[in-house]
Design a protein around this motif. Structure first.
Motif: not given
Length: 227
Positions: A176-177, A156-167, A187-195, A217-222
């Motif tokens: 995560r923020d 999906t487009s949202r997944q692509a946006d995430i993967l782009r940042l990781l790439a 960085a709402s709670y609902a969006n954190s669950l969606a991530l 990575l616990m409490k850090k991100g991905y």
């Protein structure tokens, strides 16, 4: 320039006509369907570039329409427009390979902004694909495709946006923020669950490449770790 063709299915006639007129004023060619059955009849006839689906429709609901469309077309974009915005509904929408999910009520300008964002490169005809290579895979951000050898996965487009940042930060931690602010805007709670959900889908999309994994990575991100 050829107008973008949209198939719009929603049983709320008054609301639909207002949104249809707005989209047409923006230059889109919109075919309206009052229920899921009509939408499925119209789909092969008009061959739309984008399908807008309400979920709560009589007969075939939006999820069922999307499922039937995906049986014959894996690439047409599907946006859900619905007053059902809980986690389970969003998850089901993305399981059906939807490209976006807008919770009602929303501003029509938000919808057109998302449409333009997705179709800018196709409509301009001049933008080059934005590509990222890692491990044994090539990720095309412009088309949301991940190719690993002979296999191709469409995300999906949202997944692509995430993967782009990781790439862009291979073997580096992305907080995560940062992901939440860049992809969801907050960085709402609902969006954190969606991530968390989207990361699960991305790991599945990358499973064909043994040289790549997404690490939590616990409490850090991905991190997009490449061996």
């Amino acid at each position: 320039m050829k107008a973008l063709k949209i198939l719009f299915a929603d049983d709320d006639l008054k609301y639909s006509m207002l949104l249809k007129r707005f989209l047409e004023k923006e230059g889109y060619e919109v075919t309206y369907a009052g229920n899921g059955e009509i939408a499925l009849e119209q789909f092969p006839l008009i061959k739309p570039d984008l399908v807008l689906l309400d979920i709560n429709m009589p007969g075939y609901n939006g999820f069922e329409v999307a499922e039937r469309i995906r049986e014959t077309d894996k690439h047409v974009l599907i946006f859900f427009l619905s007053d059902r915005s809980d986690k389970a509904d969003r998850l089901q929408g993305f399981q059906l390979k939807a490209n976006d999910y807008l919770a009602k009520p929303f501003y029509p300008e938000e919808l057109t902004a998302r449409i333009r964002e997705r179709f800018t490169s196709q409509l301009s005809g001049v933008a080059e694909d934005e590509m990222y290579a890692f491990g044994h895979s090539v990720f095309n951000y412009s088309t949301n495709e991940i190719r690993t050898g002979n296999s191709k996965v469409l995300i999906t487009s949202r997944q692509a946006d995430i993967l782009r940042l990781l790439a862009l930060n291979v073997n580096k931690t992305v907080s995560r923020d940062m992901l939440l602010d860049a992809v969801w805007g907050t960085a709402s709670y609902a969006n954190s669950l969606a991530l968390n959900v989207q990361m699960s889908y991305l790991r599945r999309a990358l499973k064909n490449d043994p040289a790549v994994r997404i690490e939590s990575l616990m409490k850090k991100g991905y991190m997009l770790a490449v061996l």
